[in-house]
Write a protein that holds these residues in place. Structure first.
Motif, PDB file in Angstrom:
ATOM      1  N   LEU A  60      55.319 104.101 -53.186  1.00  0.00           N
ATOM      2  CA  LEU A  60      55.024 103.088 -54.193  1.00  0.00           C
ATOM      3  C   LEU A  60      56.087 103.013 -55.280  1.00  0.00           C
ATOM      4  O   LEU A  60      56.230 101.977 -55.943  1.00  0.00           O
ATOM      5  CB  LEU A  60      53.656 103.370 -54.827  1.00  0.00           C
ATOM      6  N   ALA A  61      56.826 104.075 -55.471  1.00  0.00           N
ATOM      7  CA  ALA A  61      57.870 104.097 -56.499  1.00  0.00           C
ATOM      8  C   ALA A  61      59.278 104.108 -55.908  1.00  0.00           C
ATOM      9  O   ALA A  61      60.253 104.262 -56.644  1.00  0.00           O
ATOM     10  CB  ALA A  61      57.675 105.326 -57.397  1.00  0.00           C
ATOM     11  N   HIS A  62      59.416 103.928 -54.591  1.00  0.00           N
ATOM     12  CA  HIS A  62      60.723 104.060 -53.944  1.00  0.00           C
ATOM     13  C   HIS A  62      61.619 102.862 -54.286  1.00  0.00           C
ATOM     14  O   HIS A  62      61.230 101.709 -54.057  1.00  0.00           O
ATOM     15  CB  HIS A  62      60.556 104.159 -52.431  1.00  0.00           C
ATOM     16  N   PRO A  63      62.807 103.092 -54.824  1.00  0.00           N
ATOM     17  CA  PRO A  63      63.662 101.975 -55.235  1.00  0.00           C
ATOM     18  C   PRO A  63      64.196 101.142 -54.078  1.00  0.00           C
ATOM     19  O   PRO A  63      64.620  99.999 -54.279  1.00  0.00           O
ATOM     20  CB  PRO A  63      64.818 102.673 -55.980  1.00  0.00           C
ATOM     21  N   ALA A  64      64.173 101.673 -52.856  1.00  0.00           N
ATOM     22  CA  ALA A  64      64.683 100.928 -51.708  1.00  0.00           C
ATOM     23  C   ALA A  64      63.575 100.204 -50.944  1.00  0.00           C
ATOM     24  O   ALA A  64      63.820  99.630 -49.887  1.00  0.00           O
ATOM     25  CB  ALA A  64      65.432 101.864 -50.760  1.00  0.00           C
ATOM     26  N   PRO A  71      64.570  87.793 -49.085  1.00  0.00           N
ATOM     27  CA  PRO A  71      65.795  88.144 -48.345  1.00  0.00           C
ATOM     28  C   PRO A  71      65.562  88.354 -46.847  1.00  0.00           C
ATOM     29  O   PRO A  71      66.513  88.316 -46.072  1.00  0.00           O
ATOM     30  CB  PRO A  71      66.251  89.447 -49.017  1.00  0.00           C
ATOM     31  N   PHE A  72      64.313  88.544 -46.452  1.00  0.00           N
ATOM     32  CA  PHE A  72      63.996  88.812 -45.054  1.00  0.00           C
ATOM     33  C   PHE A  72      63.215  87.659 -44.419  1.00  0.00           C
ATOM     34  O   PHE A  72      62.605  87.824 -43.366  1.00  0.00           O
ATOM     35  CB  PHE A  72      63.189  90.112 -44.953  1.00  0.00           C
ATOM     36  N   ALA A  73      63.250  86.484 -45.065  1.00  0.00           N
ATOM     37  CA  ALA A  73      62.431  85.358 -44.624  1.00  0.00           C
ATOM     38  C   ALA A  73      62.729  84.948 -43.186  1.00  0.00           C
ATOM     39  O   ALA A  73      61.813  84.744 -42.382  1.00  0.00           O
ATOM     40  CB  ALA A  73      62.632  84.175 -45.568  1.00  0.00           C
ATOM     41  N   GLU A  74      64.004  84.823 -42.843  1.00  0.00           N
ATOM     42  CA  GLU A  74      64.353  84.392 -41.492  1.00  0.00           C
ATOM     43  C   GLU A  74      63.877  85.388 -40.456  1.00  0.00           C
ATOM     44  O   GLU A  74      63.318  85.019 -39.408  1.00  0.00           O
ATOM     45  CB  GLU A  74      65.872  84.200 -41.387  1.00  0.00           C
ATOM     46  N   PHE A 296      59.493  95.969 -48.371  1.00  0.00           N
ATOM     47  CA  PHE A 296      60.578  95.721 -47.428  1.00  0.00           C
ATOM     48  C   PHE A 296      61.727  96.686 -47.682  1.00  0.00           C
ATOM     49  O   PHE A 296      62.215  96.805 -48.813  1.00  0.00           O
ATOM     50  CB  PHE A 296      61.065  94.271 -47.564  1.00  0.00           C
ATOM     51  N   ALA A 297      62.125  97.385 -46.637  1.00  0.00           N
ATOM     52  CA  ALA A 297      63.224  98.349 -46.763  1.00  0.00           C
ATOM     53  C   ALA A 297      64.535  97.589 -46.948  1.00  0.00           C
ATOM     54  O   ALA A 297      64.944  96.825 -46.080  1.00  0.00           O
ATOM     55  CB  ALA A 297      63.289  99.236 -45.530  1.00  0.00           C
ATOM     56  N   ARG A 309      64.128 101.552 -40.822  1.00  0.00           N
ATOM     57  CA  ARG A 309      65.320 100.728 -40.760  1.00  0.00           C
ATOM     58  C   ARG A 309      65.251  99.579 -41.763  1.00  0.00           C
ATOM     59  O   ARG A 309      64.172  99.104 -42.108  1.00  0.00           O
ATOM     60  CB  ARG A 309      65.511 100.168 -39.351  1.00  0.00           C
ATOM     61  N   ARG A 310      66.417  99.129 -42.196  1.00  0.00           N
ATOM     62  CA  ARG A 310      66.488  98.001 -43.127  1.00  0.00           C
ATOM     63  C   ARG A 310      65.726  96.808 -42.543  1.00  0.00           C
ATOM     64  O   ARG A 310      65.862  96.469 -41.375  1.00  0.00           O
ATOM     65  CB  ARG A 310      67.942  97.603 -43.392  1.00  0.00           C
ATOM     66  N   GLY A 311      64.913  96.188 -43.388  1.00  0.00           N
ATOM     67  CA  GLY A 311      64.135  95.029 -42.971  1.00  0.00           C
ATOM     68  C   GLY A 311      62.755  95.360 -42.448  1.00  0.00           C
ATOM     69  O   GLY A 311      61.909  94.466 -42.331  1.00  0.00           O
ATOM     70  N   GLU A 312      62.487  96.620 -42.111  1.00  0.00           N
ATOM     71  CA  GLU A 312      61.146  96.993 -41.683  1.00  0.00           C
ATOM     72  C   GLU A 312      60.209  97.030 -42.886  1.00  0.00           C
ATOM     73  O   GLU A 312      60.638  97.196 -44.031  1.00  0.00           O
ATOM     74  CB  GLU A 312      61.160  98.344 -40.967  1.00  0.00           C
TER      75      GLU A 312
END
Length: 410
Positions: A60-64, A71-74, A296-297, A309-312
């Motif tokens: 809940l506090a993770h900056p990433a 940014p992940f809409a597509e 969103f990562a 992974r990024r976007g998950e």
């Protein structure tokens, strides 16, 4: 039944009516296997689910882990996800934003929800609660969701915002649908709410009153545009939705717990000064927001020993994490005298629920009035199956059919 947390078709499906009907037992089985699981959400998407207290605080506090889906809409649309994106009727608010936008938006609203500001509402909350009890007291029975736990928080937030009384039933219907499983129906409800609030804001611009929406309009109009038109509408939407739905389910869950544990209800009738502390136990025992909206990562990261992974997406099961906050041997026991009922019902970190002081006050005042006015309150049919909201991020009873000794009007 065994819990599987392997790949794709074997993933646990969370957020469905079947899962919610047995949620606490299912979360307990997941916690026994680990703090983080790859699961399928009710809308068919794959997400990571945090079920452990300490890892939930970290997530809940993770900056990433971002709250902003744009940014992940597509990527989300390609996957067929119904995440609330721009145009869904839920944009431009602090819940779906990150710093610095989140910091600015929260600061503009926060003064209305300080403990001191909220405490001034106590007499009016008590008055509204008594008015609702006056209606049902002569009847000897009622569904408390429709007669008490639902209308009270809606009345409070509408008076705070300046929403006319005759519009409250529509707002309650739109917000209940808007908090459901992401879907076209959810989007339609949120857009209807947006349309109504857009007209209301225009009306208040020409005829301001002493209410929170009028003050937000003044910030937009007079303070060099610090609140854009999109942000003004988005903030109004989130104040209506989050400003009452959490409290509806806090009250509903608390009443259900007390009906199941009449000895605890008797204790609180005899010791009403314990109600503020008891509210914390109700929040721990059955958190009103079951899972958070997706985060969103923004980069590859390690969480709970798993590679994200990024976007998950990552969601946090606040209901599970709150039950896991204390000793395991007493996690499933309601104890309104518990000395330190830790929980995450209002979240953690910068997105900690702004309306928590109001929800706590409404809970304590409403339960005090209910227990005092209806001293023999009980389930209408103790053997009837309990029904919980079937979908969406919230957790609360669909109905609370009760009986009590009928009383003459006050």
């Amino acid at each position: 039944m065994p819990v599987m947390t392997v790949h794709h078709d074997d993933l646990v499906v969370v957020g469905t009516a079947e899962f919610k009907a047995d949620a606490h037992a299912r979360y307990a089985r997941l916690r026994a296997q680990g703090p983080l699981h790859r699961v399928r959400s009710a809308d068919g998407g794959i997400t990571w689910l945090v079920v452990d207290y300490e890892l939930a605080r970290q997530a809940l506090a993770h900056p990433a882990l971002s709250k902003d889906p744009e940014p992940f809409a597509e990527q989300l649309r390609a996957a067929g996800r119904h995440i609330l994106l721009a145009g869904s009727g839920f944009g431009g608010n602090m819940l779906m934003s990150d710093p610095p936008q989140h910091t600015r938006l929260r600061r503009l609203v926060s003064k209305a929800f300080t403990p001191a500001a909220v405490e001034r509402l106590a007499p009016r909350i008590e008055e509204l609660a008594n008015e609702l009890i006056d209606v049902i007291a002569p009847q000897g029975g009622a569904d408390l969701v429709t007669a008490f736990t639902g209308p009270l928080p809606m009345a409070v937030i509408c008076e705070l915002l300046g929403v006319p009384e005759h519009c409250r039933d529509d707002l309650q219907r739109w917000t209940r649908q808007g908090m459901g499983t992401p879907s076209p129906r959810q989007r339609e409800a949120l857009l209807a709410l947006n349309t109504y609030l857009r007209v209301l804001l225009a009306t208040k611009r020409t005829a301001p009153a002493d209410d929170l929406l009028s003050r937000l309009i003044a910030v937009h109009d007079d303070d060099h545009g610090r609140l854009s038109s999109t942000e003004l509408l988005g903030t109004a939407v989130i104040l209506v939705v989050a400003g009452h739905e959490t409290t509806v389910n806090l009250l509903g869950n608390a009443v259900a717990a007390l009906l199941d544990h009449p000895e605890q209800a008797a204790y609180l009738r005899a010791n009403p000064e314990r109600l503020p502390a008891a509210v914390e136990e109700f929040l721990r025992f059955d958190a009103p927001v079951e899972v958070t909206p997706a985060r969103f990562a923004t980069e590859d990261l390690l969480l709970g020993g798993r590679h994200i992974r990024r976007g998950e997406t990552v969601t946090v099961a606040l209901t599970s994490a709150s039950r896991a906050a204390g000793p395991a041997e007493s996690a499933d026991r309601l104890d309104v005298t518990r000395p330190d009922p830790r929980h995450l019902a209002f979240g953690h970190g910068i997105h900690y629920c702004l309306g928590a002081p109001l929800a706590r006050l409404e809970g304590a005042v409403a339960l005090r009035v209910l227990l005092a006015r209806l001293p023999d309150l009980a389930w209408a049919d103790p053997s009837a199956e309990r029904r919980w909201l079937p979908a969406g991020i919230t957790r609360g009873p669909v109905a609370l059919p009760v009986r009590f000794t009928a009383q003459a009007p006050r």
